[in-house]
Scaffold this motif. Sequence first.
Motif, PDB file in Angstrom:
ATOM      1  N   UNK A 138       0.866  -1.176   0.000  1.00 11.86           N
ATOM      2  CA  UNK A 138       0.000   0.000   0.000  1.00 11.86           C
ATOM      3  C   UNK A 138       0.902   1.225   0.000  1.00 11.86           C
ATOM      4  N   UNK A 139       0.760   2.104  -1.011  1.00 10.30           N
ATOM      5  CA  UNK A 139       1.714   3.196  -1.154  1.00 10.30           C
ATOM      6  C   UNK A 139       1.117   4.570  -0.836  1.00 10.30           C
ATOM      7  N   UNK A 140      -0.155   4.620  -0.472  1.00 10.21           N
ATOM      8  CA  UNK A 140      -0.732   5.929  -0.124  1.00 10.21           C
ATOM      9  C   UNK A 140      -1.385   5.908   1.252  1.00 10.21           C
TER      10      UNK A 140
ATOM     11  N   UNK B  62       1.398  11.085   5.470  1.00  9.04           N
ATOM     12  CA  UNK B  62       1.605   9.789   4.830  1.00  9.04           C
ATOM     13  C   UNK B  62       2.590   8.958   5.646  1.00  9.04           C
ATOM     14  N   UNK B  63       2.433   7.653   5.588  1.00  6.29           N
ATOM     15  CA  UNK B  63       3.402   6.777   6.245  1.00  6.29           C
ATOM     16  C   UNK B  63       3.559   5.507   5.422  1.00  6.29           C
TER      17      UNK B  63
ATOM     18  N   UNK C  70       2.944  -0.837  10.540  1.00  5.79           N
ATOM     19  CA  UNK C  70       2.273  -0.561  11.807  1.00  5.79           C
ATOM     20  C   UNK C  70       2.845   0.704  12.433  1.00  5.79           C
ATOM     21  N   UNK C  71       1.976   1.701  12.698  1.00 11.79           N
ATOM     22  CA  UNK C  71       2.367   2.841  13.521  1.00 11.79           C
ATOM     23  C   UNK C  71       1.314   2.994  14.620  1.00 11.79           C
TER      24      UNK C  71
ATOM     25  N   UNK D 115      -4.714   2.930   7.957  1.00  7.95           N
ATOM     26  CA  UNK D 115      -4.797   3.963   6.923  1.00  7.95           C
ATOM     27  C   UNK D 115      -6.178   4.614   6.878  1.00  7.95           C
ATOM     28  N   UNK D 116      -6.186   5.920   6.686  1.00 10.31           N
ATOM     29  CA  UNK D 116      -7.399   6.741   6.571  1.00 10.31           C
ATOM     30  C   UNK D 116      -8.066   7.038   7.910  1.00 10.31           C
TER      31      UNK D 116
END
Length: 253
Positions: free
Chosen positions: A135-137, A153-154, A158-159, A212-213
Motif C-alpha cells: 500500500x503506497x498511499x 503519509x506513512x 504498523x504505527x 490507513x485513513x
Amino acid sequence: MKIKFLGLVLLFVITSCASKKEILYLQDATENNSSEITYQTATIQPNDILKITVESLVPEAAIPYNRGGNSDVQVNSLELIKLQGYLVTNEGTINFPILGQITVSNLTALEIEEKIKKLLIDGGHLNNPTLEVRLVNAKITVLGEVNAPGTYNFTEQNITLLQALGYAGDLTINGKRDDIIMTRDVDGVRKITHIDLTSTAFMDSEYYFIKPNDVIIVNPNNPRVKNAGFVNNVGTILTIASLVLSSIILLTR
C-alpha cells in the motif's frame, strides 16, 4: 470591594488552569508497565493505491504482468510509484494486466499476493511466480489541538496512535488528553471511538495501532473552552486585573 474583586480574579485564574491530571500521559504506567503487543494488518479499502510487483524464474515472462514494463527498473519517486500503482475502485476492485478485474477490498496485502499468485498459476500464465503487494498511499489525518494539524503519509506497516500524534507535533497544552476522538472506516462502516491517553488501557485495544485513513481529533480541554473568546493567557489576566484595580484605587480616593 477590592478584596472581592481580587478574589474573583484569583478564582478565574485557578479555574482556567489545567490540572496535572489533565495533561500527563499514561498516568498508570507504573502499575501497567508490561503487556504483550498484538500487531494488526490493515485491509485494503476503496481509494487505496497498490504497488504490485510480479517476478518469475524467467524475468521476461513476468513483464506483461507489471505496470511500467520491466519490473527491474528502479522507481525512486513515491509520486511516480503512485501513478503507476493500482487504484482500488469504490467497488473494491483493481484492473490487473491480462487477468482483468480482481476484487481486493477487505483483503490484506498478503491475501492479495496469494490470490493473484493462484490466478496466475491456475490460469497457466506463470509457473511459481513471486509477488509483492504494498500500500503506497497510507495516510492519517490529525485535527484540533495539536501543534501541526494536517494529513500525514506513512510507509510503515504498523504505527501507533502516539506516533501519529508525534507526526502532528504532539498535543498542545490545551489538548484534551482523556478524550481523543478517532474515526475509522471498516468494511464500509464508519466507527467513532473515544480514547483516554492518560491511561495505558488503550494500548491493549484495537485502536493502539493506526490504520490507513484514520482521522484523529483532539478537542480543547475545559480551561481552553472557558477562555475561548476572552483571554487565554494568565499574564494577560493579571495585567488586566492590575489596571482595573489601579483604576478602582484612583476612583475611590
